[in-house]
Design a protein around this motif. Structure first.
Motif, PDB file in Angstrom:
ATOM      1  N   ASN A 130       0.833  -1.200   0.000  1.00 31.41           N
ATOM      2  CA  ASN A 130       0.000   0.000   0.000  1.00 31.41           C
ATOM      3  C   ASN A 130       0.875   1.261   0.000  1.00 31.41           C
ATOM      4  O   ASN A 130       2.081   1.213   0.244  1.00 31.41           O
ATOM      5  CB  ASN A 130      -0.938  -0.011   1.211  1.00 31.41           C
ATOM      6  N   TRP A 131       0.248   2.403  -0.253  1.00 33.99           N
ATOM      7  CA  TRP A 131       0.995   3.661  -0.395  1.00 33.99           C
ATOM      8  C   TRP A 131       1.784   4.025   0.862  1.00 33.99           C
ATOM      9  O   TRP A 131       2.920   4.551   0.771  1.00 33.99           O
ATOM     10  CB  TRP A 131       0.032   4.807  -0.733  1.00 33.99           C
ATOM     11  N   ALA A 132       1.228   3.757   2.040  1.00 32.84           N
ATOM     12  CA  ALA A 132       1.886   4.153   3.278  1.00 32.84           C
ATOM     13  C   ALA A 132       3.148   3.325   3.526  1.00 32.84           C
ATOM     14  O   ALA A 132       4.186   3.865   3.939  1.00 32.84           O
ATOM     15  CB  ALA A 132       0.922   4.014   4.454  1.00 32.84           C
ATOM     16  N   THR A 133       3.069   2.022   3.275  1.00 34.24           N
ATOM     17  CA  THR A 133       4.244   1.166   3.449  1.00 34.24           C
ATOM     18  C   THR A 133       5.318   1.520   2.429  1.00 34.24           C
ATOM     19  O   THR A 133       6.514   1.546   2.753  1.00 34.24           O
ATOM     20  CB  THR A 133       3.855  -0.314   3.323  1.00 34.24           C
ATOM     21  N   ARG A 134       4.920   1.784   1.201  1.00 40.54           N
ATOM     22  CA  ARG A 134       5.886   2.199   0.173  1.00 40.54           C
ATOM     23  C   ARG A 134       6.595   3.486   0.587  1.00 40.54           C
ATOM     24  O   ARG A 134       7.814   3.628   0.397  1.00 40.54           O
ATOM     25  CB  ARG A 134       5.176   2.410  -1.161  1.00 40.54           C
ATOM     26  N   LEU A 135       5.845   4.417   1.152  1.00 38.43           N
ATOM     27  CA  LEU A 135       6.433   5.680   1.585  1.00 38.43           C
ATOM     28  C   LEU A 135       7.417   5.461   2.730  1.00 38.43           C
ATOM     29  O   LEU A 135       8.507   6.061   2.757  1.00 38.43           O
ATOM     30  CB  LEU A 135       5.319   6.640   2.017  1.00 38.43           C
ATOM     31  N   GLN A 136       7.049   4.593   3.674  1.00 36.99           N
ATOM     32  CA  GLN A 136       7.967   4.272   4.772  1.00 36.99           C
ATOM     33  C   GLN A 136       9.266   3.676   4.250  1.00 36.99           C
ATOM     34  O   GLN A 136      10.363   4.046   4.681  1.00 36.99           O
ATOM     35  CB  GLN A 136       7.305   3.290   5.747  1.00 36.99           C
ATOM     36  N   LEU A 137       9.148   2.734   3.326  1.00 34.11           N
ATOM     37  CA  LEU A 137      10.340   2.097   2.771  1.00 34.11           C
ATOM     38  C   LEU A 137      11.215   3.097   2.020  1.00 34.11           C
ATOM     39  O   LEU A 137      12.447   2.990   2.028  1.00 34.11           O
ATOM     40  CB  LEU A 137       9.934   0.950   1.846  1.00 34.11           C
ATOM     41  N   PHE A 139      11.816   6.017   2.852  1.00 28.46           N
ATOM     42  CA  PHE A 139      12.620   6.698   3.862  1.00 28.46           C
ATOM     43  C   PHE A 139      13.373   5.712   4.768  1.00 28.46           C
ATOM     44  O   PHE A 139      13.895   6.097   5.811  1.00 28.46           O
ATOM     45  CB  PHE A 139      11.737   7.613   4.709  1.00 28.46           C
ATOM     46  N   GLY A 140      13.410   4.436   4.350  1.00 24.58           N
ATOM     47  CA  GLY A 140      14.177   3.435   5.082  1.00 24.58           C
ATOM     48  C   GLY A 140      13.552   2.989   6.381  1.00 24.58           C
ATOM     49  O   GLY A 140      14.261   2.547   7.299  1.00 24.58           O
ATOM     50  N   ARG A 141      12.221   3.060   6.486  1.00 30.82           N
ATOM     51  CA  ARG A 141      11.549   2.704   7.731  1.00 30.82           C
ATOM     52  C   ARG A 141      10.683   1.462   7.546  1.00 30.82           C
ATOM     53  O   ARG A 141      10.096   1.267   6.487  1.00 30.82           O
ATOM     54  CB  ARG A 141      10.667   3.862   8.207  1.00 30.82           C
ATOM     55  N   TRP A 142      10.630   0.658   8.597  1.00 26.40           N
ATOM     56  CA  TRP A 142       9.745  -0.510   8.640  1.00 26.40           C
ATOM     57  C   TRP A 142       9.386  -0.707  10.112  1.00 26.40           C
ATOM     58  O   TRP A 142      10.033  -1.454  10.842  1.00 26.40           O
ATOM     59  CB  TRP A 142      10.431  -1.747   8.061  1.00 26.40           C
ATOM     60  N   ASN A 143       8.360  -0.012  10.541  1.00 27.41           N
ATOM     61  CA  ASN A 143       8.009   0.015  11.957  1.00 27.41           C
ATOM     62  C   ASN A 143       6.777  -0.843  12.230  1.00 27.41           C
ATOM     63  O   ASN A 143       5.701  -0.568  11.708  1.00 27.41           O
ATOM     64  CB  ASN A 143       7.731   1.455  12.398  1.00 27.41           C
ATOM     65  N   TYR A 144       6.959  -1.865  13.061  1.00 26.74           N
ATOM     66  CA  TYR A 144       5.829  -2.716  13.421  1.00 26.74           C
ATOM     67  C   TYR A 144       4.873  -1.975  14.355  1.00 26.74           C
ATOM     68  O   TYR A 144       5.269  -1.093  15.121  1.00 26.74           O
ATOM     69  CB  TYR A 144       6.324  -3.998  14.084  1.00 26.74           C
ATOM     70  N   THR A 145       3.606  -2.366  14.279  1.00 31.36           N
ATOM     71  CA  THR A 145       2.566  -1.730  15.071  1.00 31.36           C
ATOM     72  C   THR A 145       1.757  -2.792  15.809  1.00 31.36           C
ATOM     73  O   THR A 145       1.965  -3.997  15.614  1.00 31.36           O
ATOM     74  CB  THR A 145       1.629  -0.908  14.166  1.00 31.36           C
TER      75      THR A 145
END
Length: 251
Positions: A130-137, A139-145
């Motif tokens: 999804n768009w939000a996960t792509r945006l996180q990646l 910027f080098g982020r992968w934060n579990y929730t």
């Protein structure tokens, strides 16, 4: 299904994408039924629902809401009671389940044995692309929730292509694909922690609090239909979950 020491750290919420694919007069097996929230609403459409989950906490609640509910693991058929083994179902529901297990292919094969000859599999999976996960990646982020697409209990992650390949590899014919939207929900954890601070990173003290919230009801009435329409035009980008209807075919 639960991977946090048999805790069930989720608010109750009906999977609307699953619900709109189910008619009436059906016998349904809900695998990973949780508290029985979805199954209870399905039964209100004149259906009979059997629920299975590995969380004792969840099953204690589900027993009071479903026609039948039991503590068992469908990935281990020997744990299933005869009430399940001897039944054949019109629909087997796997609502956000396969991302929680190591062997989803084995599970998909196992549930075929519970389907009638014309039975259907109804499955939902979170959309990892999804768009939000792509945006996180980006910027080098992968934060579990605590919940959602990057739920800390997820073992596997799926795109539409990968879940489609999985179903085809296990000899299912895909009948229909739809989506639930991912717009306001992308900020769900922050919103949840603001509205319900007592449940931050823990099991909610009142699992029904979200569905009973005036804000949530307003969202479903006014915003969700608009989000759902937009998501339907570009599911791979704007889907929170993919909803797939499939039927077994001969190998």
């Amino acid at each position: 299904m639960d991977k946090l020491g048999h805790k069930f750290p989720y608010f109750e919420e009906v999977n609307l994408g699953i619900l709109r694919r189910i008619g009436s007069g059906l016998k349904i097996l809900d695998v990973g039924c949780g508290y029985g929230c979805l199954g209870e609403v399905i039964e209100q459409k004149n259906n009979v629902v059997f629920g299975v989950d590995i969380s004792p906490i969840a099953i204690d609640r589900a027993k009071n809401r479903l026609y039948f509910a039991c503590l068992a693991d469908v990935t281990k058929p020997e744990t299933l009671p005869t009430e399940i083994k001897e039944e054949k179902f019109d629909i087997v529901v796997l609502a956000d389940i396969i991302e929680h297990i190591y062997a989803p292919r084995e599970l998909l094969e196992n549930v075929k044995t519970f389907l009638k000859d014309d039975g259907m599999l109804l499955i939902s999976v979170p959309n990892a692309a999804n768009w939000a996960t792509r945006l996180q990646l980006f910027f080098g982020r992968w934060n579990y929730t605590t919940s959602g697409v990057l739920d800390r209990t997820h073992i596997r992650f799926f795109t539409l292509n990968s879940v489609t390949r999985l179903l085809k590899a296990t000899n299912y014919e895909i009948i229909n694909v739809s989506a639930t939207p991912y717009f306001l929900r992308a900020f769900a954890e922050s919103i949840r922690n603001f509205l319900f601070p007592d449940c931050k990173d823990e099991t909610p003290s009142n699992p029904k609090a979200l569905m009973e919230s005036t804000y949530y009801k307003a969202y479903l009435r006014f915003l969700y239909p608009i989000e759902n329409l937009i998501a339907s035009f570009w599911m791979r980008m704007f889907a929170f979950q993919f909803i797939l209807t499939a039927k077994p075919v001969s190998a």
